[in-house]
Design a protein around this motif. Structure first.
Motif, short mmCIF file in Angstrom:
data_model
loop_
_atom_site.label_atom_id
_atom_site.label_comp_id
_atom_site.label_asym_id
_atom_site.label_seq_id
_atom_site.Cartn_x
_atom_site.Cartn_y
_atom_site.Cartn_z
N LYS A 10 6.54 2.49 3.49
CA LYS A 10 6.14 1.73 1.53
C LYS A 10 4.47 0.96 1.75
O LYS A 10 5.14 -0.17 2.47
N VAL A 11 4.11 1.66 1.23
CA VAL A 11 2.65 1.14 0.97
C VAL A 11 2.59 0.23 -0.31
O VAL A 11 3.30 -0.57 -0.67
N LYS A 12 1.86 -0.91 0.55
CA LYS A 12 1.56 -2.20 -0.93
C LYS A 12 0.89 -1.23 -1.67
O LYS A 12 0.44 -0.49 -2.13
N ASP A 13 1.35 -2.19 -3.14
CA ASP A 13 0.93 -1.56 -4.36
C ASP A 13 -0.72 -1.22 -4.86
O ASP A 13 -1.41 -0.18 -4.92
N GLU A 14 -1.63 -1.97 -4.13
CA GLU A 14 -2.67 -1.88 -4.29
C GLU A 14 -3.02 -0.47 -3.16
O GLU A 14 -3.88 -0.36 -3.61
N TYR A 15 -2.24 -0.10 -2.39
CA TYR A 15 -3.45 1.45 -1.87
C TYR A 15 -1.67 2.57 -2.42
O TYR A 15 -1.90 3.56 -1.56
N ALA A 16 -1.17 1.99 -3.62
CA ALA A 16 -0.67 3.30 -3.78
C ALA A 16 -1.04 3.32 -5.32
O ALA A 16 0.07 5.18 -5.58
N ALA A 17 -1.85 3.57 -5.27
CA ALA A 17 -2.39 3.92 -6.73
C ALA A 17 -3.17 5.12 -6.87
O ALA A 17 -2.62 5.51 -5.08
N ASP A 18 -2.99 6.14 -7.70
CA ASP A 18 -3.10 7.77 -7.48
C ASP A 18 -5.00 8.36 -7.32
O ASP A 18 -5.14 8.70 -7.64
N ASP A 19 -5.74 6.68 -7.08
CA ASP A 19 -7.21 7.38 -6.88
C ASP A 19 -7.57 7.53 -5.80
O ASP A 19 -6.44 7.58 -4.70
N GLU A 20 -8.78 8.04 -4.81
CA GLU A 20 -8.70 8.57 -4.26
C GLU A 20 -9.30 7.65 -3.32
O GLU A 20 -8.95 8.44 -1.72
N GLY A 59 10.99 5.55 -3.36
CA GLY A 59 9.40 5.06 -3.00
C GLY A 59 8.76 4.86 -1.95
O GLY A 59 7.62 4.43 -1.81
N TYR A 60 8.95 5.61 -0.82
CA TYR A 60 8.05 5.50 0.49
C TYR A 60 7.68 6.44 0.24
O TYR A 60 7.66 7.79 -0.55
N THR A 61 6.16 5.83 1.20
CA THR A 61 4.82 6.49 1.15
C THR A 61 5.08 7.77 2.52
O THR A 61 4.76 9.21 1.85
N TYR A 62 5.67 7.44 3.24
CA TYR A 62 5.66 8.58 4.21
C TYR A 62 6.70 8.30 5.34
O TYR A 62 6.78 6.90 5.36
N GLY A 63 7.23 9.70 5.57
CA GLY A 63 8.94 8.83 6.47
C GLY A 63 7.70 10.08 8.81
O GLY A 63 7.40 10.77 8.45
N ILE A 64 8.64 9.13 9.40
CA ILE A 64 7.67 9.85 10.74
C ILE A 64 9.40 10.11 11.07
O ILE A 64 10.19 9.15 11.34
#
Length: 100
Positions: A10-20, A59-64
């Motif tokens: 799960k990334v920090k909020d500052e990297y979770a935005a939907d911007d490019e 809310g996790y961003t990625y899984g491996i």
């Protein structure tokens, strides 16, 4: 005996935005994480999924999912492998929470 581990990030909020820029940062970090596992000779399988615009469960961003040759190789990767230790140094600036 092979050992399978699942890593959810799960990334920090500052990297979770939907911007490019945030999307690109998440993709680059995810690809670096996959490449690190794939470059280790004692890792036998690696599969991952980036959540894209929608986070994975809880809310996790990625899984491996990664398979190591043995418990000893997992311990080496976690505690000794110099490239993994370097990766972890930057990793804690990017992620908010991880589950292993």
């Amino acid at each position: 005996m092979p050992v399978t581990r699942f890593v959810a990030v799960k990334v920090k909020d500052e990297y979770a935005a939907d911007d490019e820029k945030s999307k690109q940062t998440r993709e680059e970090f995810f690809q670096k994480h996959l490449a690190l596992y794939r470059s280790r000779p004692y890792v036998t399988k690696v599969q991952g999924r980036l959540g894209g615009n929608q986070p994975l469960g809880q809310g996790y961003t990625y899984g491996i999912v990664v398979e190591f040759e043995s418990e000893e190789k997992v311990a080496y990767y976690n505690d000794v492998d110099p490239e993994h230790l370097d990766f972890k140094a930057g990793y804690f600036n990017f992620h908010q929470q991880s589950e292993f």
